[in-house]
Every structure is written in C-alpha cells, then in structure tokens.
Scaffold this motif. Sequence first.
Motif, mmCIF file in Angstrom:
data_model
loop_
_atom_site.group_PDB
_atom_site.id
_atom_site.type_symbol
_atom_site.label_atom_id
_atom_site.label_comp_id
_atom_site.label_asym_id
_atom_site.label_seq_id
_atom_site.Cartn_x
_atom_site.Cartn_y
_atom_site.Cartn_z
ATOM 1 N N GLY A 8 0.787 -1.229 0.000
ATOM 2 C CA GLY A 8 0.000 0.000 0.000
ATOM 3 C C GLY A 8 0.816 1.275 0.000
ATOM 4 N N VAL A 9 2.147 1.181 0.089
ATOM 5 C CA VAL A 9 3.000 2.370 0.104
ATOM 6 C C VAL A 9 3.339 2.768 -1.329
ATOM 7 N N THR A 10 3.260 4.068 -1.603
ATOM 8 C CA THR A 10 3.683 4.622 -2.879
ATOM 9 C C THR A 10 4.659 5.756 -2.607
ATOM 10 N N LEU A 11 5.842 5.671 -3.217
ATOM 11 C CA LEU A 11 6.829 6.742 -3.132
ATOM 12 C C LEU A 11 6.881 7.447 -4.476
ATOM 13 N N MET B 20 9.944 2.508 9.158
ATOM 14 C CA MET B 20 8.884 1.498 9.146
ATOM 15 C C MET B 20 7.570 2.136 8.710
ATOM 16 N N PHE B 21 6.955 1.532 7.722
ATOM 17 C CA PHE B 21 5.615 1.939 7.301
ATOM 18 C C PHE B 21 4.617 0.940 7.878
ATOM 19 N N VAL B 22 3.436 1.424 8.248
ATOM 20 C CA VAL B 22 2.372 0.607 8.833
ATOM 21 C C VAL B 22 1.159 0.740 7.914
ATOM 22 N N ASN B 23 0.451 -0.359 7.651
ATOM 23 C CA ASN B 23 -0.679 -0.281 6.719
ATOM 24 C C ASN B 23 -2.005 -0.760 7.306
ATOM 25 N N ASP B 24 -2.058 -1.022 8.594
ATOM 26 C CA ASP B 24 -3.269 -1.576 9.203
ATOM 27 C C ASP B 24 -3.512 -0.875 10.533
ATOM 28 N N ARG B 25 -4.642 -0.205 10.645
ATOM 29 C CA ARG B 25 -4.963 0.538 11.868
ATOM 30 C C ARG B 25 -5.302 -0.382 13.038
ATOM 31 N N PHE B 26 -5.839 -1.553 12.762
ATOM 32 C CA PHE B 26 -6.242 -2.482 13.813
ATOM 33 C C PHE B 26 -5.658 -3.873 13.523
ATOM 34 N N CYS C 12 -6.216 -2.594 4.115
ATOM 35 C CA CYS C 12 -4.896 -2.054 3.806
ATOM 36 C C CYS C 12 -5.042 -0.549 3.586
ATOM 37 N N LEU C 13 -4.396 0.233 4.439
ATOM 38 C CA LEU C 13 -4.468 1.689 4.349
ATOM 39 C C LEU C 13 -3.323 2.209 3.472
ATOM 40 N N PRO C 14 -3.640 2.807 2.331
ATOM 41 C CA PRO C 14 -2.575 3.277 1.440
ATOM 42 C C PRO C 14 -1.858 4.505 2.006
ATOM 43 N N THR C 15 -0.562 4.577 1.747
ATOM 44 C CA THR C 15 0.263 5.704 2.178
ATOM 45 C C THR C 15 0.982 6.259 0.961
ATOM 46 N N LEU C 16 0.981 7.582 0.838
ATOM 47 C CA LEU C 16 1.629 8.256 -0.283
ATOM 48 C C LEU C 16 2.714 9.184 0.246
ATOM 49 N N VAL C 17 3.922 9.015 -0.282
ATOM 50 C CA VAL C 17 5.016 9.936 -0.009
ATOM 51 C C VAL C 17 5.299 10.633 -1.336
ATOM 52 N N GLU C 18 4.983 11.918 -1.408
ATOM 53 C CA GLU C 18 5.047 12.632 -2.673
ATOM 54 C C GLU C 18 6.486 12.993 -3.065
ATOM 55 N N ILE D 148 5.754 5.545 10.023
ATOM 56 C CA ILE D 148 4.709 6.230 9.261
ATOM 57 C C ILE D 148 3.451 5.375 9.321
ATOM 58 N N LEU D 149 2.410 5.870 9.997
ATOM 59 C CA LEU D 149 1.161 5.125 10.077
ATOM 60 C C LEU D 149 0.452 5.122 8.736
ATOM 61 N N GLY D 150 -0.432 4.158 8.529
ATOM 62 C CA GLY D 150 -1.123 3.978 7.260
ATOM 63 C C GLY D 150 -2.201 5.015 7.014
ATOM 64 N N GLY D 151 -2.513 5.185 5.744
ATOM 65 C CA GLY D 151 -3.603 6.057 5.343
ATOM 66 C C GLY D 151 -3.214 7.526 5.282
ATOM 67 N N LEU D 152 -1.924 7.830 5.244
ATOM 68 C CA LEU D 152 -1.455 9.216 5.287
ATOM 69 C C LEU D 152 -0.793 9.631 3.988
ATOM 70 N N THR D 153 -0.650 10.952 3.829
ATOM 71 C CA THR D 153 0.119 11.526 2.736
ATOM 72 C C THR D 153 1.200 12.409 3.324
#
Length: 159
Positions: free
Chosen positions: A67-70, A81-87, A105-111, A122-127
């Motif tokens: 779920g991580v996109t760089l 460490m990236f995290v993709n699950d809140r629970f 799966c919570l997607p994370t975007l690093v622009e 880095i918790l999931g679901g963030l930009t």
Amino acid sequence: MIADSDTGIRLADDVKLGRNVRMFGPVNLYGCDIGDESRIGTFVEIQKNVKVGARCKISSHSFLCEGVTLGDGVFIGHGVMFVNDRFPRAVGPDGSLVSDGEWECLPTLVEDGASVGSGATILGGLTIGRNAMVGAGSVVTRDVAPGATVAGNPARPMK
C-alpha cells in the motif's frame, strides 16, 4: 523467485525493476514496482503493491509494506517502518488466522522529493507532501503538508 546466495538479493518473479536500479543485498522484494535509477540498501523488504518512483533512495533496514507509494526523488532513511493496518490482528474472533480479505490495507503516499529521517514510523492512510521533511525517530500520525518539516512523537510541524 530470483535468489542470489552471494549477494542475498531475493526478487520474486513479479517484481518490476526500472533501468539502473541498484540493490545492496540482502534485500527481499516481491510484487513491487521500482522506478529507474533508484537505490535500495541492505536488509530492506518491499512488499507487494508497493510503487517506488524514479531516483529514490531507500536506506538499510527499512520496511515498505503493501500500500505504500513513493513519488520520484524520495529519500527513506535507515530503519524507517511503514504501517498499513490501523487495527492489526493475527487471528479473527474464531481464532483462525486473518487472511488478506479480512483486514483493510491503508494506502500511504510519499510525494515527490519528500524525505523521511532514520527510525521514523509512518502510520497507514497518510500523505507526506511534496518536498516535506520528517525528522529522525518521528511517529507520523497525520498528513504532512507539502514543504513542511515535522518531528517528534507524534510528529508536529517545526517552526
């Protein structure tokens, strides 16, 4: 699976590598897409459905989960460490192992151009916005604005 016992590089058949990608084993990659001229340090794992842009640097001991996109030109420090699950749970209410369809799966975007310092989580679901900077050891629990610098636990904007 491509495995080189001399270098410790393990690439699943479904990994897409761009031009001139450099890896320093041991690394473990599967189901991911790595952009042109990116560099991946030792002891890095990159899981399925991760997209790494061009000219990124991923330092040793980092973990990029599903779920991580760089974006392009992103810097990931050592031990990020990236995290993709809140629970997260290992088992469901009935005691059976949780399978792929039983969690979100919570997607994370690093622009583009952003930097994440060593030891950050880095918790999931963030930009993390374009050209933003995350300080070493930070725990990012909220979106980071483009160009912002954040640090701490939880990470907060620096003045």
